[in-house]
Design an enzyme around this catalytic site. Structure first.
Site, PDB file in Angstrom:
ATOM      1  N   GLY A   1      -5.240  22.006 -16.630  1.00 41.69           N
ATOM      2  CA  GLY A   1      -6.046  20.799 -16.801  1.00 41.69           C
ATOM      3  C   GLY A   1      -5.633  19.985 -18.008  1.00 41.69           C
TER       4      GLY A   1
ATOM      5  N   LEU B   1      -4.992  16.884 -17.821  1.00 38.89           N
ATOM      6  CA  LEU B   1      -3.785  16.423 -17.127  1.00 38.89           C
ATOM      7  C   LEU B   1      -3.208  15.155 -17.743  1.00 38.89           C
ATOM      8  CD1 LEU B   1      -4.856  17.107 -13.424  1.00 38.89           C
ATOM      9  CD2 LEU B   1      -3.649  18.612 -15.026  1.00 38.89           C
TER      10      LEU B   1
ATOM     11  N   HIS C   1       2.019  16.479 -15.669  1.00 42.39           N
ATOM     12  CA  HIS C   1       1.381  17.129 -14.513  1.00 42.39           C
ATOM     13  C   HIS C   1       1.478  16.224 -13.287  1.00 42.39           C
ATOM     14  CE1 HIS C   1      -1.026  18.895 -17.984  1.00 42.39           C
ATOM     15  NE2 HIS C   1      -0.563  19.984 -17.402  1.00 42.39           N
TER      16      HIS C   1
ATOM     17  N   GLN D   1       8.547  30.110 -19.275  1.00 47.31           N
ATOM     18  CA  GLN D   1       7.562  30.388 -18.225  1.00 47.31           C
ATOM     19  C   GLN D   1       8.200  30.233 -16.847  1.00 47.31           C
ATOM     20  OE1 GLN D   1       3.381  28.837 -18.293  1.00 47.31           O
ATOM     21  NE2 GLN D   1       4.213  27.297 -16.928  1.00 47.31           N
TER      22      GLN D   1
ATOM     23  N   VAL E   1       8.624  15.409 -18.812  1.00 44.51           N
ATOM     24  CA  VAL E   1       8.222  14.003 -18.978  1.00 44.51           C
ATOM     25  C   VAL E   1       7.917  13.779 -20.455  1.00 44.51           C
ATOM     26  CG1 VAL E   1       6.528  12.244 -18.343  1.00 44.51           C
ATOM     27  CG2 VAL E   1       7.328  13.890 -16.635  1.00 44.51           C
TER      28      VAL E   1
ATOM     29  N   LEU F   1       5.364  15.333 -23.374  1.00 44.09           N
ATOM     30  CA  LEU F   1       3.925  15.293 -23.111  1.00 44.09           C
ATOM     31  C   LEU F   1       3.391  16.722 -23.091  1.00 44.09           C
ATOM     32  CD1 LEU F   1       3.458  12.586 -20.342  1.00 44.09           C
ATOM     33  CD2 LEU F   1       3.347  12.357 -22.797  1.00 44.09           C
ATOM     34  N   SER F   2       2.221  16.892 -23.683  1.00 42.35           N
ATOM     35  CA  SER F   2       1.563  18.204 -23.712  1.00 42.35           C
ATOM     36  C   SER F   2       0.074  17.969 -23.878  1.00 42.35           C
ATOM     37  CB  SER F   2       2.085  19.023 -24.900  1.00 42.35           C
ATOM     38  OG  SER F   2       1.201  20.096 -25.184  1.00 42.35           O
ATOM     39  N   SER F   3      -0.717  18.812 -23.226  1.00 41.77           N
ATOM     40  CA  SER F   3      -2.169  18.706 -23.409  1.00 41.77           C
ATOM     41  C   SER F   3      -2.525  18.886 -24.879  1.00 41.77           C
ATOM     42  CB  SER F   3      -2.877  19.768 -22.572  1.00 41.77           C
ATOM     43  OG  SER F   3      -2.522  19.612 -21.205  1.00 41.77           O
ATOM     44  N   ARG F   4      -1.704  19.651 -25.614  1.00 34.30           N
ATOM     45  CA  ARG F   4      -2.001  19.936 -27.024  1.00 34.30           C
ATOM     46  C   ARG F   4      -1.686  18.747 -27.931  1.00 34.30           C
ATOM     47  NH1 ARG F   4      -0.432  25.458 -25.394  1.00 34.30           N
ATOM     48  NH2 ARG F   4      -2.252  26.785 -25.738  1.00 34.30           N
TER      49      ARG F   4
END
Ligand code: AMP
Length: 297
Positions: A31, A33, A37, A164, A187, A195-198
């Site tokens: 999530g 996103l 993603h 991963q 991306v 780009l990273s959620s963090r």
């Protein structure tokens, strides 16, 4: 777009799609996103296979899973404060072309007395492995569970998380999952930040500091293109660039073989150049692949 929160409901929806001869494409996420993603969801929708091939997909039925997996976070890590935005994520899934979103609760995925764990050896001993004990076991186990629950034909992962991706490819081969794994390019923001959620954790000042990761990777690529073959020299130069930005910690800066993920001394074949750096309290990773004999990526 449908939303399922339970395993049984998800299986029913997927069975319906299968009965219409649709290919099942899975995009596992945690999530929060972003466009990275969305690029995976878009590739799934368009039936893109590994290395930009086209898979003979019959109207892919795209299943996005959103689950912040507690078993891949160590006790001191950011599980409880990991960004969660269900409404925004559902909008992003719909806009990117998902058919079904799976949003299970922790109890649905890990009922009491769960005891089974998947460990992929060797590939998890390098890079992030020593700094995040148990992390890749958590990843492999949850992905295996999602594979068994959804039984997709194809599953999409980002090369941003190169280790991963390697672990999942190995697990799929070792455990004979009949699933095509597709790796997609990282991306980036216009200035190169992956780009990273963090990235949401970063202050404006830290956002500038965070550019040291891509700067170091670009320096490495330029030096290899210019003929440098000594991995120690390359990582030393990268370390200087990163240290100059004033990170709170450098976990690793490594040049490894793209297959084995073991460190190399001389760069004679394709290498993964990867680093993990703490900017303030935020741990960021990034990587590129460079083939010294041809173009990079
Ligand atoms: P996460 O939600 O961080 O677990 O990521 C879910 C999937 O999105 C993983 O396969 C990631 O590798 C992929 N992903 C995350 N960031 C990016 C990015 N910047 N570009 C492409 N894929 C990404």
């Amino acid at each position: 777009m449908q939303v399922s929160r339970g395993i049984a409901a998800l299986r029913q929806e997927i069975a319906n799609a299968r009965s219409q001869a649709r290919t099942i494409a899975l995009v596992p996420t945690m999530g929060a996103l972003h466009s990275g993603h969305a690029s995976l969801i878009d590739a799934a929708r368009r039936g893109i296979g590994d290395n930009d091939t086209s898979i003979a997909a019959k109207r892919p039925f795209v299943v996005v899973t959103i689950f912040v997996n507690p078993t891949q976070f160590a006790p001191h890590e950011d599980f409880s404060r990991y960004p969660r935005d269900e409404a925004g994520d559902l909008r992003a899934c719909e806009a990117a072309g998902a058919d079904l979103v799976f949003l299970p609760g922790v109890e649905e995925m890990y009922p009491p007395r769960t005891r089974t764990n998947i460990h992929v050896a060797q590939l998890t001993d390098t890079l992030c492995g020593p700094f995040r004990p148990g992390h890749f076991d958590g990843v492999a186990t949850i992905v295996a569970k999602l594979f068994n629950i959804a039984q997709p034909d194809v599953a999409y992962f980002g090369r941003k998380d190169a280790q991963q991706l390697a672990v999942i490819r190995r697990m799929v081969r070792d455990l004979d999952f009949p699933i095509e794994i597709v790796g997609r390019p990282t991306v980036r923001e216009a200035d190169g930040l992956a780009l990273s959620s963090r990235n949401r954790y970063l202050t404006a000042e830290q956002r500038v500091q965070a550019l040291c990761l891509i700067r170091a990777l670009r320096q490495a690529e330029t030096r290899i293109r210019g003929g440098e073959r000594d991995a120690v020299q390359i990582t030393a130069e990268m370390r200087e660039i990163v240290a100059h930005a004033g990170p709170s910690r450098i976990d690793y800066i490594s040049v490894v073989d793209t297959e084995s993920l073991q460190p190399v001394a001389r760069i004679d074949s394709p290498v993964l150049i990867a680093l993990a750096v703490h900017i303030g309290g935020t741990r960021l990773i990034d990587n590129i692949t460079v083939d010294p004999r041809a173009g990079g990526g």
